[in-house]
Structures are given as C-alpha cells and as structure tokens.
Design an enzyme around this catalytic site. Structure first.
Site, mmCIF file in Angstrom:
data_model
loop_
_atom_site.group_PDB
_atom_site.id
_atom_site.type_symbol
_atom_site.label_atom_id
_atom_site.label_comp_id
_atom_site.label_asym_id
_atom_site.label_seq_id
_atom_site.Cartn_x
_atom_site.Cartn_y
_atom_site.Cartn_z
ATOM 1 N N HIS A 86 13.967 4.268 11.990
ATOM 2 C CA HIS A 86 13.525 4.336 10.609
ATOM 3 C C HIS A 86 14.303 5.612 10.171
ATOM 4 C CE1 HIS A 86 10.806 5.048 7.238
ATOM 5 N NE2 HIS A 86 10.550 3.870 7.248
ATOM 6 N N ARG A 106 3.046 7.754 9.290
ATOM 7 C CA ARG A 106 2.857 9.213 9.085
ATOM 8 C C ARG A 106 1.949 9.804 9.928
ATOM 9 N NH1 ARG A 106 5.412 8.703 4.253
ATOM 10 N NH2 ARG A 106 5.899 10.820 3.216
ATOM 11 N N GLU A 119 -0.844 -9.144 -1.414
ATOM 12 C CA GLU A 119 -1.451 -8.478 0.066
ATOM 13 C C GLU A 119 -2.526 -7.621 -0.282
ATOM 14 O OE1 GLU A 119 0.272 -5.754 3.209
ATOM 15 O OE2 GLU A 119 1.079 -7.566 3.630
ATOM 16 N N HIS A 149 7.178 4.544 12.838
ATOM 17 C CA HIS A 149 7.185 5.309 11.496
ATOM 18 C C HIS A 149 6.223 5.784 10.815
ATOM 19 C CE1 HIS A 149 5.665 2.355 8.316
ATOM 20 N NE2 HIS A 149 5.879 1.503 9.137
ATOM 21 N N ASP A 176 0.531 -1.564 -0.061
ATOM 22 C CA ASP A 176 0.146 -0.010 -0.016
ATOM 23 C C ASP A 176 0.812 1.272 -0.020
ATOM 24 O OD1 ASP A 176 1.141 0.020 2.633
ATOM 25 O OD2 ASP A 176 -0.802 -0.937 3.584
ATOM 26 N N GLU A 199 -1.735 5.315 3.226
ATOM 27 C CA GLU A 199 -1.819 3.702 2.599
ATOM 28 C C GLU A 199 -3.297 3.227 2.493
ATOM 29 O OE1 GLU A 199 -0.329 4.760 5.202
ATOM 30 O OE2 GLU A 199 1.964 4.300 5.018
HETATM 31 C C1 UD1 Z 1 6.998 4.246 3.187
HETATM 32 C C2 UD1 Z 1 5.407 4.100 2.820
HETATM 33 C C3 UD1 Z 1 4.779 3.475 3.990
HETATM 34 C C4 UD1 Z 1 5.694 2.340 4.580
HETATM 35 C C5 UD1 Z 1 7.023 2.739 4.929
HETATM 36 C C6 UD1 Z 1 8.029 1.294 5.414
HETATM 37 C C7 UD1 Z 1 4.679 5.598 1.526
HETATM 38 C C8 UD1 Z 1 3.834 6.932 1.356
HETATM 39 N N1 UD1 Z 1 5.112 5.454 2.577
HETATM 40 O O1 UD1 Z 1 6.976 5.471 4.315
HETATM 41 O O2 UD1 Z 1 3.660 2.952 3.611
HETATM 42 O O3 UD1 Z 1 4.956 1.803 5.778
HETATM 43 O O4 UD1 Z 1 7.709 3.179 3.955
HETATM 44 O O5 UD1 Z 1 8.950 1.720 5.927
HETATM 45 O O6 UD1 Z 1 4.826 5.120 0.483
HETATM 46 N N2 UD1 Z 1 14.590 7.528 3.851
HETATM 47 C C9 UD1 Z 1 15.976 7.485 3.861
HETATM 48 N N3 UD1 Z 1 16.377 6.343 3.471
HETATM 49 C C10 UD1 Z 1 15.733 4.978 3.441
HETATM 50 C C11 UD1 Z 1 14.149 5.260 3.352
HETATM 51 C C12 UD1 Z 1 13.844 6.446 3.868
HETATM 52 O O7 UD1 Z 1 16.725 8.471 3.902
HETATM 53 O O8 UD1 Z 1 16.019 3.909 3.067
HETATM 54 C C13 UD1 Z 1 13.865 8.925 4.395
HETATM 55 C C14 UD1 Z 1 14.121 9.985 3.148
HETATM 56 O O9 UD1 Z 1 14.398 11.387 3.733
HETATM 57 C C15 UD1 Z 1 12.823 9.858 2.476
HETATM 58 C C16 UD1 Z 1 11.870 9.577 4.019
HETATM 59 O O10 UD1 Z 1 12.629 9.016 4.678
HETATM 60 O O11 UD1 Z 1 12.257 11.044 1.796
HETATM 61 C C17 UD1 Z 1 10.283 9.098 3.675
HETATM 62 O O12 UD1 Z 1 10.397 7.857 2.942
HETATM 63 P P1 UD1 Z 1 8.986 7.575 2.247
HETATM 64 O O13 UD1 Z 1 9.165 6.229 1.445
HETATM 65 O O14 UD1 Z 1 8.405 8.840 1.639
HETATM 66 O O15 UD1 Z 1 8.217 7.400 3.668
HETATM 67 P P2 UD1 Z 1 8.122 6.323 4.616
HETATM 68 O O16 UD1 Z 1 7.894 7.238 5.868
HETATM 69 O O17 UD1 Z 1 9.649 5.821 4.840
HETATM 70 N N1 UDP Z 2 12.228 -4.495 9.553
HETATM 71 C C1 UDP Z 2 13.584 -4.871 9.791
HETATM 72 N N2 UDP Z 2 14.488 -3.911 10.249
HETATM 73 C C2 UDP Z 2 14.206 -2.966 11.055
HETATM 74 C C3 UDP Z 2 12.734 -3.058 11.400
HETATM 75 C C4 UDP Z 2 11.821 -3.547 10.696
HETATM 76 O O1 UDP Z 2 14.032 -5.501 8.518
HETATM 77 O O2 UDP Z 2 14.884 -2.509 11.623
HETATM 78 C C5 UDP Z 2 11.380 -5.617 9.015
HETATM 79 C C6 UDP Z 2 10.185 -5.944 9.746
HETATM 80 O O3 UDP Z 2 10.539 -7.468 10.243
HETATM 81 C C7 UDP Z 2 8.988 -6.109 8.762
HETATM 82 C C8 UDP Z 2 9.361 -4.861 7.973
HETATM 83 O O4 UDP Z 2 10.609 -4.312 8.095
HETATM 84 O O5 UDP Z 2 9.016 -7.289 7.764
HETATM 85 C C9 UDP Z 2 8.224 -3.903 8.326
HETATM 86 O O6 UDP Z 2 8.712 -2.521 7.686
HETATM 87 P P1 UDP Z 2 7.949 -1.166 8.217
HETATM 88 O O7 UDP Z 2 7.746 -1.130 9.532
HETATM 89 O O8 UDP Z 2 9.242 -0.056 7.526
HETATM 90 O O9 UDP Z 2 6.642 -0.869 7.262
HETATM 91 P P2 UDP Z 2 5.214 -1.748 7.358
HETATM 92 O O10 UDP Z 2 5.290 -2.969 7.461
HETATM 93 O O11 UDP Z 2 4.492 -0.819 8.287
HETATM 94 O O12 UDP Z 2 4.970 -1.233 5.950
#
Ligand code: UD1
Ligand code: UDP
Length: 366
Positions: free
Chosen positions: A238, A207, A119, A205, A97, A133
């Site tokens: 995160h 939003r 999923e 993490h 999502d 999401e």
């Molecule tokens: C995203 C997804 C969320 C998912 C989550 C899993 C959307 C809108 N959100 O949220 O559904 O549950 O991922 O973790 O699709 N960043 C880094 N390095 C990384 C990852 C993130 O620097 O490897 C930072 C960057 O500044 C980036 C920000 O995190 O712009 C946000 O990343 P984004 O994918 O937009 O949102 P998440 O909160 O990670």
């Molecule tokens: N996870 C990981 N390392 C971490 C924290 C979480 O590999 O430090 C894994 C966790 O086992 C799960 C997935 O990341 O499978 C969950 O990701 P996240 O919480 O970022 O996103 P969501 O599932 O809420 O979309």
C-alpha cells in the site's frame, strides 16, 4: 426529466465498489451520472478508474503525501461546497467509510441534497476500531437519505439504530458486481510466480495496525515463509508511508517474498484466484475472497463483516504474532481444516447490487 446523480470516489476501494453503480447509471437514459473524484488516493484511484474505463467529470486532486485526517477533511469540505454549488445534483452517492465519504455526506447535508450511502450499516460497535472508519460510518448514517445495506445483517443494525425501514434497502454488496465484471475477463497477475509453490497473498494498511501491531504481523509472516519452503508470499505494498517503511525494511531481503506495487484490480483478482491462502486487514478482501473460495485470515482485532466469519470462510486472528502464525500453519498443514474454509460461499450478494440501487433511485426520484 433526467435526474442528475453525482457519484463521489476518493480511494481505491470506493472506486472498485462504485464502478458498477456508475456504469449502471451511465447506461440508463433516465439519469445524468456525474463522477467526482476527490482523489484522496491518487495512483491507487487512477488504477481502478482505468480498469473500469471511468473518466471523472471533476477531479479535486486533493491527496497530499502523509496527509492528516483533519487536514484532509477540511480541504475536502471546502472543495465539495464549490462543486455542489456548481453542479446542483438531484442526488449524491458515495460508498463506504473513508474521509471522502464523511465529507461528502456532510457537504450534501449542508446543501440539502439527498445522500445515498452505498454499503451502509457496517458496524463494529467500537468507535475507535477501525479508526477512523467506524466514526465515519456512524456519522454518515445520520446524514443519509438512502441507506443501501449490503446484507440483511447490516440493514438490521440500521433499523436497530432507529433509521426508518422505508429508507433502508438491502442490495447486496457492489463489490461482488465488480468482481464478476473482472473475473469474466480471464485476469492475469502479471507476476513472476513459481507454479511449484503455494501462494500466500497478503495486504496490510489499517491505521489502527500501524506501529507495533504491524511489526507483530510482519514477524508472523516472516516465520511462516521461513518455516514453509514450499510457500511464496506476495505482498502488494500500500502507498501509505506508515506501511511502506516497515514492510520494506522487514521483507526487502527475504527469499520467496515478492513485494510489489499495488496491483491493478484485474491483477489482484488473478492473485486472489491463484492463492492458497489470504492474510489481510482489508475490508473488501473479506468480501471478495469467499466468493472465490479462498480462506481469509483477518489481521484485525474486530470486524464489521461478521457474515463471513459466521459462515466459516474467514477467521478473525488478531494482530499477535503467534496466533496468526498458528492459524495459517494449520490451514497449510491440515487438508480438512483447509477444505472447511475454502468453500465458495458469498454472504455479500449476487452481483446485482448496483441494479437494485439504480431501481431505488428511479422509484424515488423520477
Ligand atoms: C484510506 C482510508 C481507509 C481505506 C483505505 C483504502 C481514510 C481515513 N482512510 O486509508 O478507510 O480503507 O484508504 O486503501 O479515509 N498514498 C499515495 N498514493 C495513493 C494512496 C495513498 O501516495 O494512491 C499515500 C499518501 O502519502 C497519503 C497516504 O498514503 O497521504 C494516506 O492516504 P489516506 O487516504 O489518507 O489513508 P489510507 O491509509 O490510504
Ligand atoms: N486491491 C487491489 N490491488 C491490490 C490490493 C487490493 O485492487 O494490490 C483491491 C481488493 O481486491 C479490494 C480493495 O482493493 O477490492 C481493498 O482495498 P483496501 O484494502 O485498500 O481498502 P479496504 O477495503 O480495507 O477499505
């Protein structure tokens, strides 16, 4: 003739949950599996791809620091159009999502390529929660040909929304396939844990929790650690800057709190196994922890994963400080309450979801 299936991954959880599907397709001579990394996440995506030995065929490297939802969606759509035009796959798959999934489903629809949603059918019924999401899932369902639902409950949601039964397939959740794969390798946390202390593992993490809710959650966690000298807390932070700032400020100097970089999936599975209790707003953790017999207190107001709540192995505790603290303290203090939740029970599948997905594709495409 071999059919070309393009698998898209953008963020950490998508890569974990798509890895078993990608590996199954790669091992199957009927399919030419192509992997497209949007790299909506950069470091956290690469961590997972490395654990599963997956090399993307195409990498859009789309992530920007502090990216906005609109900016990310726009950039993804433009790049996806180019890729789909060049690749011309017979089918496209994406999981979950995220913005990557929404953009992939929409680009597939515009190019009239059948889209398989891994999923499918998760719903809270509140379009703003989780944000964005729930909207992503609802819109993606409209654009989906194969709905791969993880549970009967999710499939029933799709049927109630009017999707044809012939397109809805109950597969189990591929996260259990991924978990089995990693759990079989005797994973280690790589952390300097104190074996005499009970471990509380935390991830944050979402939003909709940014700002005040996150501060309230942090207050509850700080009190828990302060009031339980036999407890240590591990919080892999995160990369989202909205999380990093608050968490580092709140816990940076606290005793018995280990803030670390996101753990690779192997280390995180080891940390779940080593924990007494997990507090998390993550989706995937609500599915994995019950399979490992670890209670999860879900730091959210609502969940699209009621199966585990109903089974009594996860509990929705909201984002107010005192209820979170009290629910965790009860589990730390009361062995009967703890035992009632710490049951190895997995409502999310048997580890064979990816095989079912591949069989459906074979039946429909070949
Ligand atoms: C995203 C997804 C969320 C998912 C989550 C899993 C959307 C809108 N959100 O949220 O559904 O549950 O991922 O973790 O699709 N960043 C880094 N390095 C990384 C990852 C993130 O620097 O490897 C930072 C960057 O500044 C980036 C920000 O995190 O712009 C946000 O990343 P984004 O994918 O937009 O949102 P998440 O909160 O990670
Ligand atoms: N996870 C990981 N390392 C971490 C924290 C979480 O590999 O430090 C894994 C966790 O086992 C799960 C997935 O990341 O499978 C969950 O990701 P996240 O919480 O970022 O996103 P969501 O599932 O809420 O979309």
């Amino acid at each position: 003739m071999r059919k070309k299936v393009l698998c898209t991954v953008g963020t950490r959880p998508e890569a974990i949950k798509m890895a078993p599907v990608i590996r199954a397709l790669q091992a199957d001579p009927d399919f030419d599996c192509r992997v497209l990394a949007t790299a909506q996440h950069r470091q956290m995506l690469d961590q997972v791809l490395q654990v599963f030995g997956i090399m993307p065929d195409i990498d859009l490297d789309i992530m920007q620091p502090g990216q906005t939802l609109t900016g990310l969606t726009g950039r993804l759509l433009i790049r996806l159009e180019e890729v789909l035009g060049a690749e011309k796959p017979d089918a496209i798959l994406a999981q979950g999502d995220t913005t990557t999934v929404l953009a992939t489903a929409l680009a597939s629809f515009y190019d009239r390529i059948p889209f398989g949603h891994v999923e499918a059918g998760l719903r809270t019924g509140d379009i703003a929660n989780p944000f964005p999401e729930e909207m992503n899932r609802v819109v993606a369902s409209h654009l989906t040909h194969w709905h791969f639902a993880p549970t009967r409950f999710a499939a029933d949601k799709l049927l109630a929304e009017g999707y044809p039964a012939a397109n809805v397939h109950v597969t189990g959740n591929t996260v259990i396939d991924a978990l089995h794969h990693v759990a079989a390798t005797d994973p280690q946390t790589g952390l300097d844990l104190d074996p005499s202390k009970r471990l509380i593992l935390v991830t944050l993490h979402r939003r909709e929790n940014f700002g005040e809710p996150l501060l309230r959650i942090c207050d509850a966690l700080a009190r828990l650690v302060a009031e339980n000298p036999d407890v240590q807390m591990v919080l892999p932070v995160h990369h989202n800057p909205n999380v990093r700032g608050i968490v580092r400020e709140r816990f940076g100097a606290l005793d018995r709190v280990i803030l670390c970089e996101p753990l690779d999936y192997t280390a995180f599975v080891a940390a779940m196994k080593a924990s007494t209790l997990i507090l998390s707003d993550s989706g995937g953790v609500q599915e994995e922890a019950p399979a490992l017999g670890k209670p999860v207190l879900v730091l959210r107001e609502t969940t699209e994963r009621p199966e585990a709540v109903e089974a009594g192995v996860t509990k929705l505790v909201g984002t107010r400080s005192e209820p979170i603290r009290a629910a965790a303290q009860e589990l730390l203090d009361d062995p009967a309450a703890y035992a009632a939740m710490a049951r190895c029970e997995s409502p999310y599948g048997d580890g064979k979801a990816s095989a079912r997905i591949v069989e459906t594709l074979r039946r429909d495409l070949l």
